[in-house]
Structure formats: C-alpha cells, structure tokens
Design an enzyme around this catalytic site. Structure first.
Site, PDB file in Angstrom:
ATOM      1  CG  ASP A  30      37.087 -29.258  43.411  1.00 44.62           C
ATOM      2  OD1 ASP A  30      37.107 -28.033  43.224  1.00 44.62           O
ATOM      3  OD2 ASP A  30      36.447 -29.803  44.355  1.00 44.62           O
ATOM      4  CE  LYS A  35      32.816 -27.451  42.233  1.00 43.24           C
ATOM      5  NZ  LYS A  35      33.653 -26.435  42.886  1.00 43.24           N
ATOM      6  CD  GLU A 155      31.068 -14.087  40.511  1.00 48.70           C
ATOM      7  OE1 GLU A 155      29.870 -14.247  40.244  1.00 48.70           O
ATOM      8  OE2 GLU A 155      31.582 -14.437  41.573  1.00 48.70           O
ATOM      9  CE  LYS A 204      41.058  -9.681  44.682  1.00 45.02           C
ATOM     10  NZ  LYS A 204      40.629 -10.887  44.073  1.00 45.02           N
ATOM     11  N   GLY A 257      27.626  -5.905  46.381  1.00 43.70           N
ATOM     12  CA  GLY A 257      27.446  -7.221  47.006  1.00 43.70           C
ATOM     13  C   GLY A 257      28.400  -8.194  46.343  1.00 43.70           C
ATOM     14  CB  CYS A 260      34.993 -10.286  45.519  1.00 45.76           C
ATOM     15  SG  CYS A 260      35.421 -11.765  44.617  1.00 45.76           S
TER      16      CYS A 260
END
Ligand code: UDX
Length: 434
Positions: A30, A35, A155, A204, A257, A260
């Site tokens: 990253d 992070k 999630e 997708k 919401g 995605c």
C-alpha cells in the site's frame, strides 16, 4: 504460492489475509505509509468480524507481511492482485486513475512473467486497457497475463464469504495464467467458473445490479402494501419461497447504501451508455431507492406534523449492521435530511460513531454511546440500521424514557404487535395493517 496484493483497503486486506490463512505467502502493498506502519504493528484499520485474529495469526506464521514497495511485491510474487479503489465520478462512471497508475507502476518494475489480476470492481473492457498500459510502459518487455477475478465479499461477513465462496469467477485468456489462478483457489474447494476477461468483469456489475434490483423491487412492493393494507414481510416470504426467486435480498427497508451498490449501479449505467446500449431499468432501480427514503420522511411528517425542533432518536448509522462502514449510508443521509428540516437528532450506533465523528458526517447531530441515552425525552425513535443489539433493548425502559412513544422502524426489525402491546405507536415499512 507467492502472492502480492496491491492496495490494503477493505478488499485487499481481507483477500490477502485469507490467502495467507490457506497457506500462501502474501505481501500486501500500500502506498499509504501510515497504514502500512499501523498494519506492521498489528493495528487493523477496519472493523470486520474475525479479521484481526486472522491477520495476527498469519503475520506471526510469517505468511503475511506489509510493505509500501511495489517492487518488493512484484519481485517476490508469481501473481499480483490489484485491489485499489475505483471511486465514482460525478457522471456515475468509474475513476480508473488508481488502476492505471498501478498498472504503470507494475510495468516499471516488471522483469519476468507474472499474472496481474484485477480484483477491484471495474467496468467491462478494463482488463484490455490494463494489459495495453503494462505493455506500453514495460521497458523489459517481460511476459505477463492479465486476469479478471471479481470479489463478492459482503462487509460484516467478508472473511466467511472469502473462505467459503459460492463460486470463484476467473476471467482469463491464457492457460498459463489460469493454471496459477486455479492453484491459488484450490484450498478453498469452491466451484471455479472460467470465462473470458470481459465476461468476468460484467459478472460483477451484473450481480450487484441484480441484487439492488431485488431490493428496489421489494421496496416498490412495500409502497403498494402500505397503500393497500398488505404486509410486505408476508409478501416477501410468499414470493421468496419460490426457489427461482429466493428470499434473500427481499427485505424492504430504507433502501440500499454502502460503498458498492450505489457506485456499481451508477457505473453499470454509465458503461452501458458508453457502449450504446443504455440500461434504463437500472435508472428505475436508483429512483425507487431514493424514493424509499423520501416516503419514510413523509411518513414522519404525516405523524409528527412539523419536524423542526422535534427531538428525534436515531438508532443505527452504518450502511448495514456488523460493520463500522458509514460510506453512502442511507441512515446518515436520513439523519442529515432530518437536521436540515430543523429536527434535533440524537443518534447511537454500536460501531459507526467513531467514523461518523472522524469524517464529520453528521455535523448537527448529537452522538451518544448507548441506545437508551439516545431515546431520553425523544418524541420519536427511528431505526435506520438493523443491528441485532436493538432487538434486545429493554423496550419498557425505552417507553419510560421517551417523551412520546412513537417508533418508525425503517428496517422492519421489531415485531409490530409486541411494540403496540408495550404502548408504542409503531410504523414499519410496507406493514399496512399489522
Ligand atoms: C455487496 C454485495 O452483496 C457483495 O457481493 C459485493 O461484493 C459488494 O457489495 P455489501 O455492500 O457489503 O455487499 O452489502 P450487502 O449486504 O449486499 O447490502 C447492501 C445494501 O443493501 C445495504 O445497505 C443493506 O442494508 C441493503 N439491503 C440488503 C436491503 O435493503 N435489503 C436486503 O434485502 C438486502
């Protein structure tokens, strides 16, 4: 297998960790130094059930490490996954800047054959562009293949979704790349579907749009239920029992919401238009989703009359339960609609408060640390996210604390009859007569 994952956001971190868990050696790359430092010291930047233990275990086993160096990742892996953000632009199309930059960065350090996998959600034909870019910028003229391997993680149960997937979609145009991809996924023992790259990319967008379509469908039905006195829960059970339809994603509520669905539907609309085949149906899906919140607000106004200066309690701010993610949360949009009308909102969320504060998402709302604190003196309680915790609150105490006992259940979490027996006036979604 030696794997590099570029981008340690939600998808990259969970994917990399689960690959390590099944025995692969994973380097997470990253460019955010803070992070990477945090991850190196064991701090996980997101809340996802089960993730923290898994990261610690695999770091300790030396199968998982974090770096800011793309070169380190590319040199020391056979397969490189790109899992960087693909944010929306104002016209709904996807900003592919990060993907393009990573493709150039990989090209600048690519010396020998690698498989480069697009894990981020991208519009159809992106794989072709990634391959063109790498070819153009790679001075070493190294061999490589580009593969599309979309993720279907939800999630809140991302670890489980990854460890026990319904299917693995691999879009590849080369047997060499396909063999390596199969090896990566072998330990997951899930059905593998092999397609060309364009089809994998489309799968997708088409999957997420179809799920959003189901939600908007039942939300449109919920409006008819309210107008006719029917109960949308029973209608959803009735149609969902048909195996061809299925009950999941037929829960009526305030609308979808999250990071995605809103973005992916807009992106699918945009790419379909660019390709000259506009997907009008999806515009209606978006319209119904927006309308669902407006209908809810109207219900509040119809009962409370003037919202200005009313003290309203809101339970739930995350875009769905079991996550701390507040991006594109309908609950937050609703809270801000209410404060714009002059209501005094006091809100509670089990996991989302910190992020709401950090990003100043509800500037005019008082954020409290318990469900009961929120309802004190409230003139109505609004349930905006269906956290399990809310079901177990002592509602006699809620009734005692509230100024006027009104419940607007935007997620049909509670049982209407139980609430009425406790002395509440209860309003759900699409629950006409119950
Ligand atoms: C979604 C897809 O499910 C996942 O496959 C993809 O990889 C990423 O996008 P996620 O955004 O984590 O996952 O959430 P999901 O559980 O799908 O819910 C999305 C939204 O739809 C939430 O706001 C949720 O409250 C809403 N929803 C879901 C409903 O309103 N009704 C339902 O029946 C289901």
């Amino acid at each position: 297998m030696e794997i590099a994952i570029i981008g340690s956001g939600y998808v990259g971190l969970v994917t990399g960790t689960c690959f390590a868990e099944v025995g692969h050696n994973v380097i997470c790359v990253d460019n955010d130094e803070r992070k990477v430092k945090a991850l190196q010291s064991g701090t996980i930047p997101i809340y996802e059930p089960g993730l923290e233990d898994l990261v610690h275990r695999n770091v300790a086993a030396r199968r998982l490490r974090f770096t800011t160096s793309i070169e380190d990742g590319v040199d020391n892996s056979q397969v490189i996954f790109i899992a960087v953000p693909t944010p929306p632009q104002s016209d709904g199309s996807v900003d592919l800047t990060y993907i393009e930059r990573v493709a150039r960065e990989i090209a600048s350090v690519l010396k020998g054959y690698r498989v480069i996998v697009d894990k981020s959600t991208v519009p159809v034909k992106t794989g072709e562009k990634v391959a063109d870019t790498i070819r153009r910028y790679n001075k070493a003229e190294a061999e490589f293949d580009v593969v599309s391997n979309p993720e279907f993680l939800r999630e809140g149960c991302a670890v489980d979704d990854l460890m026990r997937p319904d299917r693995i979609v691999i879009g590849a145009n080369s047997d060499r790349a396909l063999a390596l991809m199969r090896k990566i996924y072998e330990p997951f023992m899930a059905p593998v579907m092999v397609t060309d790259i364009n089809s994998a990319e489309l799968i997708k967008h088409a999957a997420n749009s179809f799920l959003a379509l189901k939600i908007s469908y039942i939300n449109a039905v919920s409006a008819i239920c309210e107008a006719s006195g029917a109960d949308v829960q029973k209608v959803a059970d009735g149609i969902g029992a048909d195996k061809r339809i299925g009950r999941s994603f037929l829960s009526a509520g305030l609308g979808y919401g999250g990071s995605c669905f809103p973005k992916d539907i807009a992106a699918f609309i945009a790419i379909s238009e660019q390709l000259g085949t506009p997907f009008h149906l999806l515009k209606e899906v978006q319209r119904i989703n927006q309308n669902q919140r407006e209908r809810f607000l109207k219900k509040l106004r119809d009962t409370l009359w003037v919202l200005k200066e009313k003290r309203l309690a809101v339970w739930g701010l995350t875009f769905k339960p079991d996550t701390d993610d507040v991006r594109s949360s309908v609950a937050i949009e609703l809270v801000n609609d209410l404060t714009r009308e002059g209501a005094h909102v006091v809100a509670y969320d089990p996991k989302g408060i910190e992020k709401v504060r950090e990003f100043k998402l509800c500037p005019d709302t008082v954020l409290v640390s318990s469900a009961l604190d929120a309802v004190r003196d409230a003139e109505a309680l609004i349930i905006a996210t269906e956290w399990k915790e809310f079901e177990n609150v002592d509602f006699s105490e809620v009734r005692r604390l509230m100024h006027t006992p009104l419940i607007f259940d935007g997620r049909n979490l509670l049982d209407p009859n139980t609430m009425r027996d406790l002395g509440f006036q209860y309003h759900g979604i699409g629950r006409g007569t119950v």
